[in-house]
Design an enzyme around this catalytic site. Structure first.
Site, PDB file in Angstrom:
ATOM      1  N   TYR A 149      -5.001   9.744   8.373  1.00 22.77           N
ATOM      2  CA  TYR A 149      -3.880   9.443   6.857  1.00 22.77           C
ATOM      3  C   TYR A 149      -4.429   9.921   5.714  1.00 22.77           C
ATOM      4  CZ  TYR A 149      -2.409   6.855   2.843  1.00 22.77           C
ATOM      5  OH  TYR A 149      -1.406   6.354   2.071  1.00 22.77           O
ATOM      6  N   ARG A 156       2.918  14.894   4.331  1.00 22.68           N
ATOM      7  CA  ARG A 156       4.416  14.113   3.853  1.00 22.68           C
ATOM      8  C   ARG A 156       4.437  14.995   2.354  1.00 22.68           C
ATOM      9  NH1 ARG A 156       3.808   7.916   2.771  1.00 22.68           N
ATOM     10  NH2 ARG A 156       1.093   8.215   1.939  1.00 22.68           N
ATOM     11  N   TYR A 209      -3.316   9.245  -6.890  1.00 21.20           N
ATOM     12  CA  TYR A 209      -4.852   8.779  -7.095  1.00 21.20           C
ATOM     13  C   TYR A 209      -5.038  10.483  -6.621  1.00 21.20           C
ATOM     14  CZ  TYR A 209      -3.921   4.096  -4.249  1.00 21.20           C
ATOM     15  OH  TYR A 209      -3.386   2.554  -4.287  1.00 21.20           O
ATOM     16  N   ARG A 222       5.060   1.327  -5.784  1.00 18.91           N
ATOM     17  CA  ARG A 222       4.353   0.310  -5.615  1.00 18.91           C
ATOM     18  C   ARG A 222       5.410  -0.490  -4.925  1.00 18.91           C
ATOM     19  NH1 ARG A 222      -0.476   1.141  -4.181  1.00 18.91           N
ATOM     20  NH2 ARG A 222      -1.634   2.604  -6.266  1.00 18.91           N
ATOM     21  N   GLU A 333      -2.815  -5.977   4.767  1.00 20.80           N
ATOM     22  CA  GLU A 333      -2.300  -5.683   3.719  1.00 20.80           C
ATOM     23  C   GLU A 333      -1.059  -6.388   4.177  1.00 20.80           C
ATOM     24  OE1 GLU A 333      -2.142  -0.796   3.514  1.00 20.80           O
ATOM     25  OE2 GLU A 333       0.175  -1.112   3.815  1.00 20.80           O
TER      26      GLU A 333
HETATM   27  C1  3EB Z   1      -2.520   1.592  -1.073  1.00 25.41           C
HETATM   28  O1  3EB Z   1      -2.069   0.730  -1.611  1.00 25.41           O
HETATM   29  C2  3EB Z   1      -2.770   0.935   0.187  1.00 25.41           C
HETATM   30  O2  3EB Z   1       0.744   5.330   2.682  1.00 25.41           O
HETATM   31  O3  3EB Z   1       3.120   5.111   1.907  1.00 25.41           O
HETATM   32  C3  3EB Z   1       0.225   1.317   0.605  1.00 25.41           C
HETATM   33  C4  3EB Z   1       1.503   1.428   0.993  1.00 25.41           C
HETATM   34  C5  3EB Z   1      -1.324   2.204   1.675  1.00 25.41           C
HETATM   35  C6  3EB Z   1       2.393   2.476   1.134  1.00 25.41           C
HETATM   36  C7  3EB Z   1       1.643   5.007   2.223  1.00 25.41           C
HETATM   37  C8  3EB Z   1      -0.166   3.509   1.809  1.00 25.41           C
HETATM   38  C9  3EB Z   1       1.244   3.423   1.757  1.00 25.41           C
HETATM   39  O4  3EB Z   1      -2.944   3.189  -0.613  1.00 25.41           O
HETATM   40  C10 3EB Z   1      -2.413   2.104   1.071  1.00 25.41           C
END
Ligand code: 3EB
Length: 347
Positions: A149, A156, A209, A222, A333
């Protein structure tokens, strides 16, 4: 193709979640009434306008799909590894890449896939990303010193930077899940009108992050609010999980993860409502619930029904899929979408 004059009204985009059998029946035998696109769950896309996710459907639901309707004159084409359909205003594209196609691993594969996504958008004039769905096999496995990932995230983000696209604030709504079978699968919806990104004040933006989650951050917002034309607005809520700040909470406790995820979902919907005259309610949206361990599905379903109402649209239309979540400690999720009458509120 050239960009349409801005005076031309955009054909509205519509989405409905329906039984696949019903979609196929109304498409007609010669597909004279084929929809713009259908995103199926658990069933391979066996028509040119269908694209499927090879995930196992849980809880014995009949096959459902999100059927998209757009303008009448649909063209299809390919740009590099992207197959796409457009009506001139909306673009639905799919990448299905075998990892055998790229010796360098998932990072260059993701960079190439997304590079071609941006090429297709430029070529069709649909330059605004609204929503992306990402699926990759063995998402939590090691990819030679880096979790797969995290390799995907690196490729990406680099592709967004290569294309001059918003890799941080303004990134599209998205999800990223691990499936047992298939290659790298990226599906995307784009248009001519920018979507409004929404963040969750309970969570650090994913694109910020810290690097303990990988050298490059995930590229998504989000949620996003997207005007669909004819006075309708879509709310696309990205994959949402039991994360507070940037940390996973309730490790090993699926019930608490579901509760935290619901709090996050309600929060994101509330943030979205503050930016539109439309009124969204979580229980009226149509979710996909990704479950790591199939045995958890009945309990998760019961908990969601308790919270949102057994007869809610959310529960009646929910799709439950077996998938690995992109952090090994996440058990569930949830992504969801809805449409409502309204317009965006300028900030
Ligand atoms: C998170 O909140 C959970 O990598 O496109 C959620 C939605 C998550 C999209 C992405 C990853 C992605 O980090 C994981």
């Amino acid at each position: 193709m050239t960009a349409a004059p801005s005076s031309r009204p955009a054909a509205p985009l519509r989405v409905q979640r329906l039984p696949l059998a019903q979609i196929l029946a109304s498409a007609g035998h010669d597909h004279a009434h084929a929809p713009f696109a259908a995103l199926t769950y658990g069933v391979a896309g066996h028509e040119p306008w269908m694209t499927g996710v090879a995930a196992h459907v849980l809880l014995e639901h009949e096959p459902l799909a999100d059927v998209w309707q757009a303008g009448p004159a649909v063209q299809s084409g390919t740009t590099g590894v992207v197959r796409w359909r457009t009506d001139g205003d909306w673009l639905l594209g799919v990448v299905d890449l075998s990892e055998a196609d790229e010796a360098g691993g998932l990072e260059p594969l993701a960079r190439r896939a997304y590079g071609n996504v941006f090429d297709a958008m430029r070529q069709t004039g649909c330059t605004e990303l609204l929503r992306i769905w990402n699926y990759l096999p063995r998402i939590n496995a090691d990819g030679g010193g880096l979790e797969r990932y995290r390799q995907f995230n690196a490729g990406r983000q680099q592709a967004f930077l290569d294309a001059g696209a918003a890799a941080f604030d303004g990134a599209p709504a998205a999800c990223a899940l691990g499936l047992r079978d298939g290659g790298l699968c990226v599906r995307f919806l784009a248009g001519r009108v920018k979507a409004l990104p929404i963040e969750n004040p309970r969570q650090v933006s994913a694109y910020r992050y810290p690097d303990r989650y990988g050298p490059r951050a995930p590229t998504f917002s989000r949620a996003a609010l997207a005007p669909l034309g004819d006075g309708q607005v879509a709310l696309f809520v990205s994959g949402t999980a039991s994360i507070v700040g940037h940390e996973t909470v309730h490790v090993g406790d699926v019930q608490a993860q579901v509760a935290e995820t619901l709090t996050n979902l309600h929060t994101v919907v509330g943030e979205a409502n503050a930016r539109t005259t439309a009124r969204f309610a979580l229980q009226d949206t149509e979710p996909v619930v990704y479950v790591r361990h199939p045995a958890d599905a009945p309990r998760i379903r019961a908990q969601l029904a308790q919270a949102l109402g057994e007869d809610s649209r959310f529960m009646r239309q929910a799709v439950f899929l077996e998938a690995d979540i992109c952090r090994a400690d996440l058990l569930v999720e949830i992504e969801t979408h809805g449409t409502a009458a309204g317009s965006l509120i300028a900030s």
